[in-house]
Design an enzyme around this catalytic site. Structure first.
Site, short mmCIF file in Angstrom:
data_model
loop_
_atom_site.label_atom_id
_atom_site.label_comp_id
_atom_site.label_asym_id
_atom_site.label_seq_id
_atom_site.Cartn_x
_atom_site.Cartn_y
_atom_site.Cartn_z
CG HIS A 364 -2.18 -0.88 1.03
ND1 HIS A 364 -3.53 -0.66 0.80
CD2 HIS A 364 -1.70 -2.45 1.84
CE1 HIS A 364 -3.67 -1.78 0.91
NE2 HIS A 364 -3.12 -2.85 1.46
CE LYS A 556 -6.16 13.85 -0.34
NZ LYS A 556 -7.24 12.75 -0.18
NE ARG A 557 -2.72 10.88 9.96
CZ ARG A 557 -2.65 9.63 10.63
NH1 ARG A 557 -3.49 8.66 11.21
NH2 ARG A 557 -1.71 9.55 11.52
CE LYS A 562 -2.45 10.65 2.82
NZ LYS A 562 -2.91 10.00 1.64
CB THR A 664 -9.79 5.27 -1.40
OG1 THR A 664 -9.48 5.20 0.22
CG2 THR A 664 -9.58 3.73 -1.95
CE LYS A 668 -14.21 5.87 0.83
NZ LYS A 668 -13.34 6.39 2.15
C1 26V Z 1 2.69 1.61 8.34
C2 26V Z 1 3.11 1.97 9.40
C3 26V Z 1 4.24 1.99 9.72
C4 26V Z 1 4.68 1.95 11.31
C5 26V Z 1 3.74 2.76 12.36
C6 26V Z 1 2.12 1.87 11.53
C7 26V Z 1 2.02 2.29 9.93
C8 26V Z 1 0.90 2.07 9.86
C9 26V Z 1 0.19 2.17 8.53
C10 26V Z 1 1.20 2.47 7.55
C11 26V Z 1 0.92 1.99 5.86
C12 26V Z 1 0.46 3.43 5.37
C13 26V Z 1 0.44 2.58 4.08
C14 26V Z 1 -0.99 3.16 4.07
O1 26V Z 1 -2.04 4.00 4.49
N1 26V Z 1 -1.83 3.49 2.51
C15 26V Z 1 -2.42 3.76 1.84
O2 26V Z 1 -3.47 2.51 1.50
C16 26V Z 1 -4.61 3.38 1.14
C17 26V Z 1 -5.26 1.79 0.35
O3 26V Z 1 -4.89 0.83 -0.60
C18 26V Z 1 -4.06 4.13 -0.17
O4 26V Z 1 -5.53 4.06 -1.37
C19 26V Z 1 -3.24 5.00 -0.41
O5 26V Z 1 -3.34 6.42 -1.37
C20 26V Z 1 -2.50 4.85 0.54
O6 26V Z 1 -1.41 5.78 0.94
#
Ligand code: 26V
Length: 818
Positions: A364, A556-557, A562, A664, A668
């Site tokens: 992701h 968004k975050r 972004k 995503t 929406k």
């Molecule tokens: C990484 C980490 C690293 C350690 C701490 C906690 C944590 C939590 C999440 C992540 C990975 C985040 C990746 C993510 O959210 N990707 C998003 O995924 C969406 C669904 O596929 C996508 O639409 C977004 O573009 C993408 O940023």
């Protein structure tokens, strides 16, 4: 949700639902209707609804067993569900019945439903995707189980104090959770630490024994998830960590009360809180404990189910498909190997074949700081047997390459499971890749970039493994529930079959884009939603906004990639232009922002402060005559998104090209008829293909141009600033404290850094963005064209349904659909 049903609900069903709610209120909540407060009613309604879920849940589970169906297991550390009452009522076809029944009891469903706490067990896109997927899997009738952690505290609550983000603990379970069933009998022991010994058995085989030092209990909590029309109801099983009671009791009896309680707290800390960063803070021990805890519990659970039904483990891939949501559950590769080899006595080779055939991995993000690696030392201490297994996988893997005559040192180094450069670390991405038969990206562009960047060498070795599954969203939540009036309009135009197969029937709406009367109704419906949002803004922020202004939305975050900062620079440029020509009539705009920053992400928090500083200045400036406003809505979550998205005219999807894996919310917004201003990034690319570039505002550098500029290391923004007097003026104003008179140097470093590095190409894309925003304003002034495009956005969004995405997973990865 104020529109009247086409046909009134059946009186007997209404009466039955009313009686059920009253019975729940009395016997489960323990309240007399005379004295019940709103929350008691919520609970009674939820429990009554749950009864309806249970019947279908059991039927579906029984059928799955009887037909020996293959099951899908979706392993995810995040499920960003939001509220469930409307979802369940609406998917079970009970919404009108419930509304009537409650009307008879003088209870307003609209008010009551807002009392449900959001289940915020996720950070953002990845967690929300998991929730949309659960709903779509049930809608398509798949036999699917979600597995995750039942965090006691979800994503932190954000408040804004003096323009700055403050984090508060989230407490969604304070009033209980009516949707879940605790399963005390379903519990597994999860080991940590200790050592490994080996012994040779009578057949001369060497076996490994892991003597773990600490055992923690995983207890199951099940939430039923209903698909559309209640066709199937699946299970979301979340694990809660508890201290192993015998262990705890021993110490207690020995008089060590404090020690026993501390032990308990340590064990339970595993499911205490969701990690609130989506890219940094990787590498922490508690996070690894969370990952292993839920993976081990889930694998033990699904193996038990498999063994009970099929008697042996090697047929697992025939009856189970396990999808890993990012690398967070990637330790599953080593854990499944351990269970098959150490516990179920399978020889290594056969265990490996079984593992690879069962597992699949979704990536992701390509952001280097979000790619998980774990220090070898930590792994050895916490999971010694897994570390051995990882070394062994790596050795076989490298041997196989040498056997294919591949000796290139750089290649071997790149595809190794161990990173040697900055302290030895285990690469979870490579582990997930090797241990899976399928590795997928989440949009066409992202998948291409996986092949050409992070996984290029592994891709060359396994050219069939990487595939694309462009993300989608569930229309039940993001259209029917958030926008019932628009849904009613679409159903009136395209017929009721639209609700059952929007992918097919939404396109019938295309014909209506040319009808002035339809466009008028479409726009009128939008205006209603804008009025509702304006009221919410007034209530929460005491800022009044004009519902006829263009609502320009960026939610968004908060992340540098972004580029909320780019949008803020545009806001300031617009402000300066308006002040320079106060007599001109401008297109009135409301800039709407919402989003959380990771608590430790300094730059993102400063951007929030800047947004609030700019808001304070421009919202109070009388020369603008209300033509420009900025609002930052605190505590962005699923419920707030549901209120904002149907009221948006313009959707901001402006990430640096190549960095947003998919996005995503872009889908929406389009589904609800907003127009997108965006870069050619993530799923925006496919939206432009399907909706038509001419109905969007595409601008800026492409991913290829970004890559080329990075290689040429022409990072500085000096040229961009020299070329744009407008940008120069904006940066100077911010730098000099125009928006921060109380601390004029607050943004000096931010601006200086931007000019010196421009890591995210904010300055490089500024002029192109300004020009695209001018096109937006011009287009808005030809409402016939604007609303024609808006209708076409809705009509052409069908492909972005998560039903489409899930049917691709089901056919191409899981082999559970024809
Ligand atoms: C990484 C980490 C690293 C350690 C701490 C906690 C944590 C939590 C999440 C992540 C990975 C985040 C990746 C993510 O959210 N990707 C998003 O995924 C969406 C669904 O596929 C996508 O639409 C977004 O573009 C993408 O940023």
């Amino acid at each position: 949700m104020s529109d009247a049903p086409a046909t009134p609900p059946d009186a007997a069903e209404v009466a039955a639902f009313r009686d059920k709610v009253l019975a729940k209120l009395t016997y489960s909540v323990g309240k007399d209707p005379e004295h019940a407060v709103d929350h008691d009613w919520f609970e009674a309604i939820a429990l009554a609804t749950r009864d309806h879920l249970v019947d279908r849940w059991m039927a579906h589970t029984r059928a799955t067993y009887a037909q020996q169906r293959k099951r899908v297991y979706y392993l995810s550390l995040e499920f960003l569900i939001g509220r469930l009452l409307l979802d369940s009522l609406s998917n079970l076809g009970l919404l009108d019945i419930a509304r009537s029944a409650l009307h008879d009891l003088d209870v307003d469903l609209e008010r009551i439903r807002t009392l449900e706490a959001d289940a915020a067990l996720g950070n953002g896109g990845l967690g929300r995707l998991a929730a949309c997927f659960m709903e779509s899997m049930a809608t398509l009738g798949l036999a699917a189980h979600g597995y995750g952690i039942r965090y006691e505290h979800g994503l932190f609550r954000q408040t804004i104090v003096d323009g700055r983000q403050m984090e508060q603990t989230e407490t969604w379970l304070d009033f209980g959770n009516p949707w879940e069933f605790e399963r005390p009998e379903t519990s597994y022991l999860i080991g940590f630490g200790g050592s490994v010994s080996s012994a040779t058995n009578s057949d001369g085989e060497v076996r490994q024994f892991w003597h773990w030092a600490e055992g923690i209990r995983a207890n199951a909590y099940d939430t039923p998830i209903a698909g559309w029309r209640g066709k199937a109801v699946n299970t979301l099983r979340l694990w809660r960590a508890r201290a192993e009671s015998d262990f705890h009791l021993e110490r207690f009896n020995a008089g060590d009360h404090i020690g026993a309680v501390a032990e308990e707290a340590r064990a339970e800390s595993i499911s205490r809180v969701l990690y609130p960063a989506d890219s940094t803070e990787a590498g922490q021990e508690l996070r690894l404990r969370q990952e292993y805890f839920f993976v081990s519990a889930s694998l033990q659970d699904l193996l038990r189910r498999h063994l009970k039904q099929h008697g042996e483990v090697e047929s697992l891939p025939q009856y189970a498909a396990i999808q890993l949501n990012d690398t967070h559950p990637a330790i599953a590769v080593a854990e499944l190997m351990r269970l098959l080899v150490d516990v179920h006595d399978l020889p290594w080779e056969r265990a490996w074949t079984t593992t690879v055939a069962t597992l699949a991995y979704t990536n992701h993000t390509l952001l280097p700081e979000a790619l998980e690696t774990w220090p070898v030392g930590l792994m050895e201490r916490l999971l010694p047997r897994h570390m051995q297994i990882i070394y062994l996988i790596n050795a076989y893997h490298i041997d196989a390459l040498r056997a294919r005559d591949l000796h290139d040192f750089d290649l071997l180094r790149a595809v190794s499971l161990i990173e040697e450069d900055n302290g030895r670390r285990v690469r979870m991405g490579n582990l997930a890749f090797l241990g899976s038969h399928s590795v997928n990206g989440v949009s066409g562009l992202h998948t291409e970039l996986m092949r050409s960047t992070v996984f290029s060498q592994l891709h060359a070795l396994y050219p069939e493994r990487i595939n694309n599954k462009t993300n989608g969203i569930t229309f039940r939540r993001w259209l029917y529930q958030t926008n019932p009036a628009l849904t009613a309009l679409l159903v009136e135009a395209a017929g009721p079959q639209l609700l059952d197969d929007p992918q097919q029937y939404l396109s019938a709406i295309e014909a209506f884009a040319n009808k002035a009367s339809f466009r008028k109704r479409f726009a009128a419906q939008r205006r209603q939603k804008k009025l509702e949002l304006a009221q919410l803004v007034e209530e929460r922020l005491a800022i009044s906004i004009n519902p006829d202004a263009l609502f320009d939305v960026h939610i968004k975050r908060i992340h540098e990639y972004k580029r909320q900062l780019l949008n803020l620079l545009h806001t300031v440029a617009l402000y300066q232009a308006m002040r320079a020509e106060p007599a001109t009539t401008w297109v009135p705009r409301v800039k709407i922002f919402a989003g959380k920053a990771a608590a430790s992400y300094h730059q993102a928090k400063l951007i929030i402060k800047l947004a609030n500083d700019i808001a304070r200045t421009i919202n109070a400036d009388p020369t603008l005559r209300g033509q420009l406003k900025l609002v930052f809505l605190p505590n962005y979550n699923v419920s707030l998104a549901e209120a904002i998205i149907p009221a948006a005219d313009l959707s901001e999807q402006i990430s640096t090209a190549g960095l947003e894996a998919s996005g995503t919310s872009n889908m929406k917004f389009a589904l609800n008829g907003a127009l997108t201003i965006g870069t050619l990034d993530g799923a925006n690319v496919e939206m432009a293909e399907r909706i038509g570039q001419e109905h969007m505002f595409i601008f800026g550098m492409t991913a290829a141009q970004v890559q080329a500029r990075k290689r040429a290391d022409a990072f500085s923004a000096q040229q961009s600033v020299a070329d744009s007097a407008r940008l120069h003026e904006v940066l100077q104003a911010i730098r000099n404290g125009v928006f921060s008179p109380d601390e004029p140097s607050r943004y000096t470093a931010l601006v200086d850094n931007l000019i010196a590095y421009d890591n995210f190409f904010v300055c490089a894309d500024f002029e192109a963005y300004w020009a695209a925003q001018q096109r937006v304003s011009d287009y808005w002034q030809t409402p016939d064209q604007w609303w024609r495009s808006a209708v076409l956005n809705t009509a052409r969004a069908g492909w972005f349904s998560s039903d489409r995405t899930i049917s691709e997973y089901a056919r191409e990865i899981w082999q559970v659909m024809d």
